[in-house]
Design a protein around this motif. Structure first.
Motif, short mmCIF file in Angstrom:
data_model
loop_
_atom_site.label_atom_id
_atom_site.label_comp_id
_atom_site.label_asym_id
_atom_site.label_seq_id
_atom_site.Cartn_x
_atom_site.Cartn_y
_atom_site.Cartn_z
N LEU A 150 0.83 -1.21 0.00
CA LEU A 150 0.00 0.00 0.00
C LEU A 150 0.86 1.25 0.00
O LEU A 150 0.60 2.20 -0.75
N ALA A 151 1.90 1.27 0.83
CA ALA A 151 2.77 2.44 0.90
C ALA A 151 3.48 2.67 -0.43
O ALA A 151 3.65 3.81 -0.87
N ARG A 152 3.90 1.60 -1.08
CA ARG A 152 4.57 1.74 -2.37
C ARG A 152 3.62 2.26 -3.45
O ARG A 152 4.06 2.79 -4.47
N ALA A 153 2.33 2.10 -3.23
CA ALA A 153 1.34 2.66 -4.14
C ALA A 153 1.02 4.12 -3.81
O ALA A 153 0.17 4.73 -4.45
N GLY A 154 1.70 4.66 -2.79
CA GLY A 154 1.50 6.05 -2.40
C GLY A 154 0.38 6.26 -1.40
O GLY A 154 -0.09 7.39 -1.23
N ILE A 155 -0.03 5.20 -0.72
CA ILE A 155 -1.12 5.26 0.26
C ILE A 155 -0.52 5.27 1.67
O ILE A 155 0.36 4.46 1.97
N SER A 156 -1.00 6.16 2.52
CA SER A 156 -0.53 6.17 3.90
C SER A 156 -1.26 5.09 4.69
O SER A 156 -2.46 4.86 4.48
N VAL A 157 -0.54 4.43 5.60
CA VAL A 157 -1.06 3.23 6.25
C VAL A 157 -0.89 3.31 7.76
O VAL A 157 0.19 3.69 8.25
N LEU A 158 -1.94 2.92 8.48
CA LEU A 158 -1.82 2.61 9.90
C LEU A 158 -1.78 1.09 10.00
O LEU A 158 -2.76 0.42 9.69
N ALA A 159 -0.65 0.55 10.41
CA ALA A 159 -0.48 -0.90 10.53
C ALA A 159 -0.66 -1.30 11.99
O ALA A 159 0.09 -0.85 12.86
N VAL A 160 -1.66 -2.15 12.24
CA VAL A 160 -2.01 -2.52 13.61
C VAL A 160 -1.83 -4.01 13.82
O VAL A 160 -2.36 -4.82 13.04
N ASP A 161 -1.12 -4.38 14.86
CA ASP A 161 -1.02 -5.78 15.27
C ASP A 161 -0.89 -5.82 16.79
O ASP A 161 -0.21 -4.97 17.37
N ARG A 162 -1.51 -6.80 17.40
CA ARG A 162 -1.52 -6.84 18.86
C ARG A 162 -0.27 -7.48 19.46
O ARG A 162 -0.03 -7.37 20.66
N ASP A 163 0.53 -8.15 18.62
CA ASP A 163 1.73 -8.81 19.13
C ASP A 163 2.91 -7.83 19.11
O ASP A 163 3.26 -7.33 18.04
N PRO A 164 3.52 -7.54 20.24
CA PRO A 164 4.60 -6.54 20.28
C PRO A 164 5.77 -6.88 19.35
O PRO A 164 6.31 -5.98 18.69
N LEU A 165 6.16 -8.14 19.29
CA LEU A 165 7.28 -8.51 18.44
C LEU A 165 6.94 -8.31 16.96
O LEU A 165 7.75 -7.81 16.18
N THR A 166 5.72 -8.68 16.58
CA THR A 166 5.31 -8.49 15.20
C THR A 166 5.25 -7.01 14.85
O THR A 166 5.65 -6.60 13.75
N ALA A 167 4.74 -6.21 15.77
CA ALA A 167 4.68 -4.76 15.53
C ALA A 167 6.08 -4.19 15.33
O ALA A 167 6.30 -3.32 14.47
N GLU A 168 7.05 -4.67 16.09
CA GLU A 168 8.43 -4.21 15.91
C GLU A 168 8.98 -4.64 14.56
O GLU A 168 9.76 -3.92 13.92
N ALA A 169 8.57 -5.81 14.10
CA ALA A 169 9.01 -6.26 12.78
C ALA A 169 8.45 -5.36 11.69
O ALA A 169 9.15 -5.02 10.73
N VAL A 170 7.17 -4.96 11.80
CA VAL A 170 6.59 -4.04 10.83
C VAL A 170 7.37 -2.73 10.82
O VAL A 170 7.71 -2.19 9.75
N ARG A 171 7.65 -2.22 12.01
CA ARG A 171 8.38 -0.96 12.10
C ARG A 171 9.76 -1.08 11.46
O ARG A 171 10.20 -0.19 10.71
N ALA A 172 10.44 -2.18 11.73
CA ALA A 172 11.77 -2.39 11.16
C ALA A 172 11.69 -2.54 9.64
O ALA A 172 12.56 -2.04 8.90
N ASN A 173 10.66 -3.20 9.15
CA ASN A 173 10.51 -3.37 7.70
C ASN A 173 10.24 -2.04 7.01
O ASN A 173 10.78 -1.76 5.93
#
Length: 398
Positions: A119-142
């Motif tokens: 979505l971001a590469r298509a120029g769309i701003s995204v709120l990425a939500v996940d309840r698992d702290p480790l997964t959320a950190e992976a999204v942030r790192a990616n």
């Protein structure tokens, strides 16, 4: 990640020493893991080596979904690799969102961020939500690693507590795997499909990713259902809200070919003609075989089998075509004799509506020779049948 089970281990991977290890492990052979681990532990902490090896394995697995360029820059969890969307599928969905005028998306159950990245590469701003702290950190790192931090906001939270009203659209990808493997009941998804549908109804537009085997009767009346295949493999279904209520669509990647339902009756059954067409799995899942048959001026070989037959060779990006040379009642001795007579050594066996396994056929007929053929095990007008032929293109090539 692999064996990374806590935030401290993940943070260590992001530090300079962890980055050095990951770079060194890019092309390592997992079969040599014990020797590699022993060597690396001479110069690095054992826990960091374990975490880096686990992440290196996940990156190698992720290449099939994300391509080498992205996969070796991204961070994964075991569940994240299994459940994430293949990059071409995510790009298709993101392009559709963009074409619909969507500028912002609440990505609920984001996982490691595969869809957020598309979505971001298509120029769309995204709120990425996940309840698992480790997964959320992976999204942030990616997002950081791929240069998309300006477009991806990450929030570790329960998706049921997110206010999606500020966003143009909602995307929900419920977890469809549990401790015992895949979950087939949509109400056993996490969150349940019924919750995702209610979230979709509150948004101007929405897309819900579901298993391709979802029963048609489980699709809400106001939703459009799209089945997507990539390289001939059916990958997922998407329920779209705010588009074409009740529509049924099959999309084939990488070509992007789309066929939409027109409410046609079931095709008539007719004798096997010169050509047999095998519709793509997304077409079959979307119940659009009738639309394919009409475009091919064809009919079914059996009322219960999704093979279309025609005497004409027609361009068909949504179906594989075979020129049929022989139609025989199912009989392995006759098949073996025919293949020996034609010196067939390269044998492709496909089946639809037959309990016989292709490997069993190959083992028993023992093909040998310089020529190639395809055998399709199926039913014709209710009778077990062997169709012998070869794949062809619409331009007449093979």
């Amino acid at each position: 990640m692999g064996r990374v089970t806590d935030l401290a281990s993940f943070a260590a991977l992001l530090a300079p020493e962890g980055q050095t290890l990951l770079a060194a492990l890019r092309d390592y052979d997992p079969a040599q893991e014990l020797a590699v681990a022993s060597r690396l532990r001479r110069d690095h902490p054992a826990e960091l080596v374990t975490a880096a090896l686990g992440q290196a394995r996940l990156r190698q697995r992720a290449v099939a979904k994300f391509g080498a360029e992205d996969a070796y820059r991204m961070y994964f969890t075991p569940h994240g690799v299994e459940q994430s969307t293949r990059a071409p599928v995510g790009a298709h969905r993101a392009a559709r969102m963009k074409a619909l005028g969507v500028g912002s998306v609440a990505d609920l159950c984001s996982g490691i961020g595969g869809d957020a990245i598309a979505l971001a590469r298509a120029g769309i701003s995204v709120l990425a939500v996940d309840r698992d702290p480790l997964t959320a950190e992976a999204v942030r790192a990616n997002a950081e690693s791929l240069g998309l931090s300006d477009l991806i906001e990450v929030r570790c939270a329960d998706v049921t507590e997110i206010d999606t009203s500020p966003y143009d659209a909602v995307f929900v990808d419920p977890a469809r795997r549990g401790g015992r493997g895949r979950i087939f009941d949509p109400e056993a998804y996490s969150p349940p499909l019924s919750w995702a549908v209610e979230a979709a109804r509150k948004a101007p537009r929405a897309a819900l990713k579901v298993a391709p085997g979802i029963p048609h009767e489980a699709v809400p009346a106001e939703a459009e259902a799209e089945w997507i295949s990539d390289g001939g493999d059916v990958k997922e279904a998407v329920l779209w809200f705010g588009t074409e209520p009740g529509a049924r669509r099959a999309t084939l990647l990488p070509s992007g070919t789309t066929i939409t339902g027109r409410g046609l009756p079931d095709p008539a059954v007719r004798p096997v003609g010169r050509y047999l067409y095998e519709p793509d799995g997304a077409v079959i899942r979307a119940h659009l075989v009738a639309e394919v048959a009409e475009e091919l001026d064809g009919g079914l070989i059996d009322e219960t089998i999704a093979y279309v037959t025609s005497d004409a060779l027609v361009p068909a990006p949504y179906a594989a075509a075979y020129e049929i040379t022989d139609e025989l009642p199912f009989n392995l001795k006759k098949l073996k004799a025919l293949l020996r007579e034609r010196e067939v050594g390269t044998l492709t066996v496909k089946k639809r509506g037959s309990a016989v396994e292709p490997e069993e056929i190959r083992r028993k007929v023992k093909p040998k020779g310089p020529n190639a053929a395809t055998v399709l095990l199926t039913r014709v007008a209710g009778a077990p049948t062997m169709l012998i032929g070869r794949p062809v293109r619409a331009d007449g090539g093979r």
